[in-house]
Write an enzyme that holds these catalytic residues in place. Structure first.
Site, short mmCIF file in Angstrom:
data_model
loop_
_atom_site.label_atom_id
_atom_site.label_comp_id
_atom_site.label_asym_id
_atom_site.label_seq_id
_atom_site.Cartn_x
_atom_site.Cartn_y
_atom_site.Cartn_z
N ASP A 108 39.97 43.20 35.54
CA ASP A 108 38.64 42.84 36.03
C ASP A 108 37.79 44.09 36.08
O ASP A 108 38.13 45.05 36.77
CB ASP A 108 38.75 42.20 37.42
N ASP A 139 33.82 40.00 31.66
CA ASP A 139 34.41 41.18 32.30
C ASP A 139 35.79 40.94 32.88
O ASP A 139 36.28 41.75 33.66
CB ASP A 139 33.48 41.67 33.41
N GLU A 140 36.45 39.86 32.48
CA GLU A 140 37.72 39.50 33.13
C GLU A 140 38.63 38.80 32.12
O GLU A 140 38.18 37.99 31.33
CB GLU A 140 37.43 38.58 34.32
#
Length: 452
Positions: free
Chosen positions: A11, A105-106
């Site tokens: 993350d 983003d993860e």
């Protein structure tokens, strides 16, 4: 549950805000809030400096301004976020062929599928190397969780934030999980947590102790059984590559039925904003908006509307949801509301203007920034340029910079680049012909001053 911590969850730390700080030297170490800037805007991401003041994702921008009035409030630059995300996902793909992106983003990564030995030491070494490679390539930090299941890997990355790594060794999962709030478990939202709280269940260990039968009684068969499995550490969900969602949706079940029409409308608008936040987080746009209304007696009504083109504009989704609600009777009470967007497409900047283009000549409505467009179907080049805070510009004399703010016929620009020291501020007329919108400058190893 695997016997080795070979599932990795990555993350990026405060992704949008961190990208803005990396691109804007004057904002490093200072509170930054990225999101909608209009009166009904919603925070997409807040930097850790802003979170100290209580600013959080999904909070209204108005509330964030009250909590942290001195933060830099910036318009999202999704094209830049996507380009950075592609670099990060490329590095994950070098580790394993099984990468499951959850948003820009993860992602989950199956280290076992990448040939990483099934040991804590080997997994930790890969995780640390990955964090170093991401920082070298983008200038940003990431947090990594390692465990034998997806649930525990995600919990570990949350505990590692910011800029850290946590490994949950097999056999220690329940000891770590037990004291945590029940909302730690995936799928437990506010309504489920409230139902459990009323039954005296607030932690994961209390959830496990309640037993499957009691959870099924409280929550229903599917939800209750699934929650019991996760609360007792049973999570065999595989890492699935190339997930292609067909829709994005959010919904809330209310502790008490909503009978006030205004409250129903406000809740639906809030859900529309949350839905768009997820849509943007996945880098997608969509053209069909739908709502779900479940009445007090569990009868459920759904309505949908297909727009002229794909959008990720929260104002457009809110307005479509409101139109759909107009045809639904809510006087008897509403126990659940939901908003969804389907007909998904990859995000493009043009998506933001698809509705405006289709509605040329219609009555002017305020846009996401709270500014009303000019009346009529004027050509794009004839419309006044909008200098939104955070967007990139270039001046014929002073070079590249970014908008700090605008108003009363003036625009303020800070001239700096990712590789420069904090730059100087200058102010120009909004119609200065020497000032033009520009593309974002690159981050990471490409963010270096051009050779003399």
């Amino acid at each position: 549950m695997r016997g080795a911590p070979t599932i990795l969850h990555l993350d990026m730390d405060a992704f949008y805000a961190s990208v803005e700080q990396a691109a804007k030297p004057s904002l490093r170490g200072k509170p930054v809030v990225v999101g909608g800037l209009g009166p009904r805007g919603v925070v997409a991401t807040a930097s850790y400096e802003a979170r100290v003041f209580g600013v959080r994702s999904a909070m209204s921008t108005a509330q964030a301004r009250r909590l942290c009035p001195n933060a830099a409030y910036l318009t999202p630059r999704f094209a830049l976020y996507q380009s950075v995300s592609r670099v990060v996902m490329g590095l994950l793909g070098e580790v394993s062929p099984l990468v499951e992106p959850l948003s820009l983003d993860e992602a989950f990564v199956d280290l076992e599928a990448g040939g990483v030995p099934a040991s804590a030491g080997a997994a930790r070494a890969v995780g640390e190397r990955l964090r170093r490679d991401i920082t070298a390539a983008t200038g940003l930090t990431a947090s990594v969780g390692l465990a034998g299941s997806k649930m525990f890997a995600k919990i570990a990355s949350e505990q590692a934030k910011p800029d850290g790594l946590m490994l949950i060794a097999p056999g220690t999962e329940l000891e770590i999980l037990g004291p945590m709030p029940v909302r730690t478990i995936p799928g437990v939202g506010p309504a489920t947590a409230e139902t459990l709280r009323r039954a005296g269940i607030t932690t994961v260990s209390e959830t496990a102790e309640a037993g499957e039968a009691e959870l099924v009684r409280l929550l229903g068969k599917a939800h209750g059984a699934g929650l019991y499995a996760l609360a007792t550490g049973h999570d065999d969900r595989p890492v699935v590559a190339e997930r292609d969602a067909k829709s994005v949706s959010v919904e809330d079940t209310f502790a008490e039925d909503l009978t006030d029409r205004t409250r129903v409308q406000l809740e639906l608008a809030r859900l529309a904003d949350r839905c768009v936040q997820r849509l943007r987080g996945a880098g997608r746009s969509g053209r069909t908006v739908s709502i779900k209304v479940r009445h007090y007696d569990f009868t459920t009504v759904t309505r949908s509307e297909t727009l002229r083109g794909p959008t990720d504009d929260p104002a457009v989704v809110r307005e479509a949801a409101a139109r759909l609600l107009d045809g639904v009777d809510t006087t008897a009470g509403v126990r659940l509301l939901g908003v969804g967007v389907s007909g998904l497409a990859d995000y493009t900047q043009e998506d933001l203007f698809a509705q405006a283009a289709g509605a040329a000549g219609a009555a002017a409505e305020p846009d996401a920034a709270g500014q009303a467009p000019e009346e009529g179907a004027a050509a794009e080049e004839d419309r006044p340029r909008q200098w939104l805070p955070g967007l990139d510009v270039r001046h014929a004399e002073y070079g590249p910079g970014w908008v700090q703010g605008s108003g009363v016929g003036r625009v303020t620009v800070r001239f700096e680049q990712p590789w420069s020291p904090p730059g100087r501020i200058r102010t120009f007329p909004v119609d200065d012909p020497a000032l033009e919108p520009a593309d974002p400058l690159p981050l990471g190893p490409l963010a270096e001053p051009p050779a003399a």
